[in-house]
Motif scaffolding. Sequence first.
Motif, PDB file in Angstrom:
ATOM      1  N   LEU A  35      73.195 -60.963 -77.950  1.00  0.00           N
ATOM      2  CA  LEU A  35      73.855 -62.253 -78.106  1.00  0.00           C
ATOM      3  C   LEU A  35      72.809 -63.351 -78.246  1.00  0.00           C
ATOM      4  N   ARG A  68      80.490 -67.490 -70.437  1.00  0.00           N
ATOM      5  CA  ARG A  68      80.598 -66.654 -71.638  1.00  0.00           C
ATOM      6  C   ARG A  68      80.803 -65.189 -71.251  1.00  0.00           C
ATOM      7  N   ALA A  97      84.145 -63.053 -72.137  1.00  0.00           N
ATOM      8  CA  ALA A  97      84.046 -61.820 -72.918  1.00  0.00           C
ATOM      9  C   ALA A  97      84.780 -60.688 -72.214  1.00  0.00           C
ATOM     10  N   LEU A 104      81.574 -64.926 -79.804  1.00  0.00           N
ATOM     11  CA  LEU A 104      80.421 -64.751 -78.921  1.00  0.00           C
ATOM     12  C   LEU A 104      79.107 -65.042 -79.636  1.00  0.00           C
TER      13      LEU A 104
END
Length: 157
Positions: free
Chosen positions: A63, A80, A84, A114
Amino acid sequence: MIAHAHCTCCICGEPFEVEKRNCNSRTAANFVEWAEENIDTCRECEKKIRMEKRKAEERRANLPGLVGTDKQVAWALDIRHEKAIEARDALKSIEDRISSEESSQIKNVIKQMLFTQTKAVWWIDNRFVRGDQLVASYSKQQRNEECAENREKQKNK
């Protein structure tokens, strides 16, 4: 009564205090003894350790890094990660009721979200939105942007 345990961080070496509220004198004494023997990392070092672990997880998942202040990035990395997981769990809960094509499309939207949302503030602003709702909102936003681009192209022809 408030129990005050005086500890020293094993990482930075700084002294710090741990408090426990609403306890009687015996409980307070037991807590102080236990805390001084068992709590060996200050909150600042715990935060740094957690942030480094989260960054390592993010790198393993390939990421992109987030942009913002150090505090924003640390907070947004946690958000985040949480979103997710929420999105993945929501997808798992409906996968048996949707086609594999729909499942694949949702997975692609999650990945796109993402990988493209790199501003820490975006994740912070959306911290109260459930993961599945965030994916739906992001997907709608992307469709609206595509439609606006198509309209602009049509105007320019």
